[in-house]
Design a protein around this motif. Structure first.
Motif, PDB file in Angstrom:
ATOM      1  N   ASP A 325      -0.009  -2.593   3.720  1.00 24.34           N
ATOM      2  CA  ASP A 325       0.230  -1.384   2.934  1.00 24.34           C
ATOM      3  C   ASP A 325       1.555  -0.670   3.197  1.00 24.34           C
ATOM      4  O   ASP A 325       1.923   0.238   2.444  1.00 24.34           O
ATOM      5  CB  ASP A 325      -0.897  -0.364   3.191  1.00 24.34           C
ATOM      6  N   MET A 326       2.252  -1.010   4.274  1.00 25.51           N
ATOM      7  CA  MET A 326       3.472  -0.238   4.568  1.00 25.51           C
ATOM      8  C   MET A 326       4.586  -0.596   3.588  1.00 25.51           C
ATOM      9  O   MET A 326       4.760  -1.765   3.250  1.00 25.51           O
ATOM     10  CB  MET A 326       3.970  -0.520   5.996  1.00 25.51           C
ATOM     11  N   SER A 332       9.635   2.133   8.497  1.00 25.59           N
ATOM     12  CA  SER A 332       8.540   1.185   8.768  1.00 25.59           C
ATOM     13  C   SER A 332       8.986   0.147   9.785  1.00 25.59           C
ATOM     14  O   SER A 332       8.236  -0.186  10.720  1.00 25.59           O
ATOM     15  CB  SER A 332       8.122   0.456   7.482  1.00 25.59           C
ATOM     16  N   TYR A 378      -0.695   4.518   9.333  1.00 26.91           N
ATOM     17  CA  TYR A 378      -1.335   3.215   9.124  1.00 26.91           C
ATOM     18  C   TYR A 378      -1.967   2.729  10.407  1.00 26.91           C
ATOM     19  O   TYR A 378      -1.561   3.100  11.501  1.00 26.91           O
ATOM     20  CB  TYR A 378      -0.286   2.182   8.674  1.00 26.91           C
ATOM     21  N   LYS A 387      -3.403   1.629   5.188  1.00 22.70           N
ATOM     22  CA  LYS A 387      -3.075   3.055   5.119  1.00 22.70           C
ATOM     23  C   LYS A 387      -4.266   3.896   5.567  1.00 22.70           C
ATOM     24  O   LYS A 387      -5.407   3.626   5.200  1.00 22.70           O
ATOM     25  CB  LYS A 387      -2.694   3.421   3.680  1.00 22.70           C
TER      26      LYS A 387
END
Lengths: 422, 235
Positions: A325-326, A332, A378, A387
């Motif tokens: 999901d990142m 990130s 996350y 997430k």
């Protein structure tokens, strides 16, 4: 997919086994060796944290071709005139002098996973116990018909920091009065989801000052995009009438370019443009393909450790990884690097390993003192980085908050670059 | 000296969170008027009120933090206002218990009113200087934390500094390790008790910043203690 050489680490049981495995002593030499390929938000952070936290117990080599690294994040602010290019350049001197990282300015051109070595363009071969690949992105061949990297001096992508951003800015400044700037926006997934739209904002900001009758055309294969309501509100407010976006309903996914003629063809209809910023579809940096750890365009990883699902001795960070999901962002990559650094130290020196935590925030500048942000936290599940919680700036926020958000983004730039380069 | 001060602070925080519900009830304005003498060195109220060391407090309820015209606030309080800190019974109560609960870098140098009844009385007095006191609810049931989440035993948790060091790496993406503030506040050289206080205030959403609410919101009590223990070890 090449799975033959090493067992496939695809299950949580296997991942747990890696974490709890006894210390891996490097055979035949002294200290365990880590090679990091790519000196951006993922690689520089990982090299620094492993060197810093292992207190010299691990030998860390960072392979990065650029002596001066220009961050891709904030390059839009340079285009808008809010940052000087020089201020976005960073060197690796402190990583070498203060942290003992062995910095090698060269290209990694091959990985021998059996021998556990990385070969460099200059001819050297670097042995490793753990390899960290953080090469960022490359472009998918033929993603935009008519464009390939040989056309990047005519139609820049400006999606890697430094010279490409400078070229794009110079082209915008040289546009004829009332001319047209076109952007071919990328399909998902790509580096920095709000990036193309922040760029549009910054181009509009620049043009409003030097060429106010110019037009901006976005040709976009996507239905929607990151922070769309915020950007559209800002474009209306600050740059009313200047920006037009053609989405997939009107042919935005059927685009061709002709760099020689400076033309863009949208669903068969040909437009002459003065500047054309082509941001093609993306894939993991090429070294991941060379190492044989990609599945499709990206390199899948085990969330808890950022280890490649194809090879337990390789970790993949940032844009190149396929993790869940990142978003693909510098923040990130920096967050993932810390998880990987901890996992690598745990495996090589038996240091303590804690549960992985990840987070991300992306700030974007729409106009002077009009900053917005989106972010989330996350956690690692067996299947993906998932997430947990998130937030996004709201439309209609007051000017003081938007200014504070912009100032906060300057603080973040200062923070993350000091976290990367020491 | 510092130890004594912070111990009483921690005790006061625990008291505050344990008694948060009672503080939401409106107190006695007459008693509050007498207590307000402590505040009057810096703050005025009433028709002739002007800004002294602190801003005037007319119409404080519902006002955005750091929003009195022509008053020069600390950067920290301005940030809190921009982030969305609004003065209500719920936010003023911890602020006059200990201003740093809500705003780490505030210039308001006030020992705090530890007795929740005293705070309720002062707030009741200030409420009479609002344009329409009747509009200010005597209690804000939806705004008041319904559950007491911070007990003294949570404050007594001994943090694991090594775990704190790992967790702190997440802070350092934005907050510079050398303590420089280039747009995001410094978090170095911070007494651990203040750190715990601030993180729980974010976790309970008393402090408004969305990134910090998210970061603190997923930290367990043990993790906050671990971070505090780590921050205690660094210069």
């Amino acid at each position: 997919m090449k799975l033959k050489r090493r067992s496939f680490i695809g299950t949580s049981a296997a991942a747990a086994a890696v974490l709890s495995a006894p210390m891996v002593r490097a055979a035949g030499h002294g200290k365990p060796r880590v090679v990091v390929v790519g000196g951006g938000a993922g690689g520089a952070t990982a090299a620094r944290y492993i060197a810093k936290d292992s207190d010299g117990a691990i030998d860390v080599t960072l392979v990065e071709p650029s002596r001066v690294y220009y961050t891709c994040f904030f390059s839009n602010l340079y285009i808008g005139g809010f940052e000087a290019l020089d201020d976005l350049g960073h060197t690796y001197g402190t990583l070498a002098s203060d942290y003992g990282v062995n910095v090698v300015h060269d290209w990694a051109v091959g990985v021998d996973r059996d021998a556990r070595t990385v070969s460099l363009a200059g001819g050297a071969t670097l042995p490793y116990d753990r390899l960290i690949l953080s090469p960022g992105i490359d472009f998918v061949d033929d993603a935009v018909p008519g464009w390939d990297v040989s056309a990047q001096d005519v139609m820049p992508h400006a999606y890697k920091g430094g010279t490409q951003a400078a070229l794009l800015k110079a082209q915008i400044e040289a546009m004829p009065e009332g001319g047209t700037f076109a952007m071919v926006a990328p399909p998902n997934p790509y580096r920095c989801p709000p990036g193309p739209y922040e760029r549009i904002s910054m181009v509009a900001h620049l043009l409003t000052q030097i060429n106010p009758t110019a037009k901006i055309l976005i040709v976009d294969p996507k239905e929607g995009f990151s922070k769309q309501a915020l950007f559209e509100e800002g474009w209306q407010k600050h740059y009313g009438g200047m920006i037009e976006r053609i989405g997939p309903d009107f042919g935005g996914e059927n685009v061709e370019v002709n760099p020689d003629a400076m033309e863009v063809s949208i669903d068969g209809s040909v437009e002459s443009v003065d500047v054309c910023n082509v941001i093609p579809a993306m894939k993991a940096g090429r070294i991941c393909e060379m190492a044989g750890i990609t599945d499709g365009r990206w390199a899948p990883v085990i969330p808890a450790t950022m280890q490649s699902r194809m090879d337990e001795n390789i970790h993949v960070l940032g844009d190149a990884s396929q993790q869940g999901d990142m978003p693909k962002s510098g923040y990130s990559a920096n967050s993932q690097a810390k998880v990987a650094a901890m996992a690598v130290r745990g495996a090589l020196t038996d240091s303590r390993v804690f549960p992985a935590k990840f987070s991300n925030t992306c700030w974007s500048l729409i106009a002077t003192d009009d900053g917005v942000k989106v972010g989330a936290s996350y956690e690692a599940t067996d299947e993906k980085i998932a997430k947990v919680d998130g937030f996004v700036s709201q439309t209609g926020e007051d000017a003081a908050l938007r200014k504070a958000t912009y100032e906060e983004s300057l603080g973040w730039y200062s923070g993350i670059t000091s976290d990367m380069f020491g | 000296m510092l130890r004594a001060a912070t111990t009483s602070l921690v005790f006061a925080l625990a008291t505050f969170l344990a008694l948060a519900a009672s503080a939401s009830e409106i107190g006695d304005p007459e008693k509050g008027k007498i207590l307000f003498r402590k505040c009057a060195t810096c703050h005025q109220v009433g028709p002739t009120a002007r800004n002294l060391l602190g801003p005037h407090l007319n119409n404080i309820f519902g006002r955005k933090a750091a929003s009195v015209d022509k008053f020069r606030y600390s950067r920290s309080l301005e940030r809190a206002g921009n982030d969305g800190l609004i003065w209500t019974l719920e936010t003023l109560d911890p602020y006059i218990l200990n201003p740093r609960t809500l705003v780490s870098g505030t210039r308001m140098n006030f020992d705090g009113l530890e007795d929740p009844q005293d705070r309720a009385d002062v707030l009741a007095y200030l409420r009479t200087y609002s344009a329409s006191p009747a509009d200010i609810p005597e209690a804000e049931p939806t705004a008041v934390p319904t559950e007491v989440t911070l007990a003294p035993e949570i404050l007594a948790i001994e943090g694991d500094a090594a775990y704190g060091e790992y967790l702190s790496s997440e802070c350092k993406t934005c907050h510079r390790a050398d303590g420089e503030d280039a747009g995001i506040p410094s978090i170095t050289n911070w007494p651990p008790e203040y750190f715990v206080l601030a993180m729980h205030a974010y976790k309970q959403k008393l402090r408004p910043h969305p990134v910090m609410q998210m970061m603190a919101g997923r930290l367990s009590d043990e993790e906050i203690a671990a971070l505090a223990a780590y921050f205690e070890t660094i210069e």
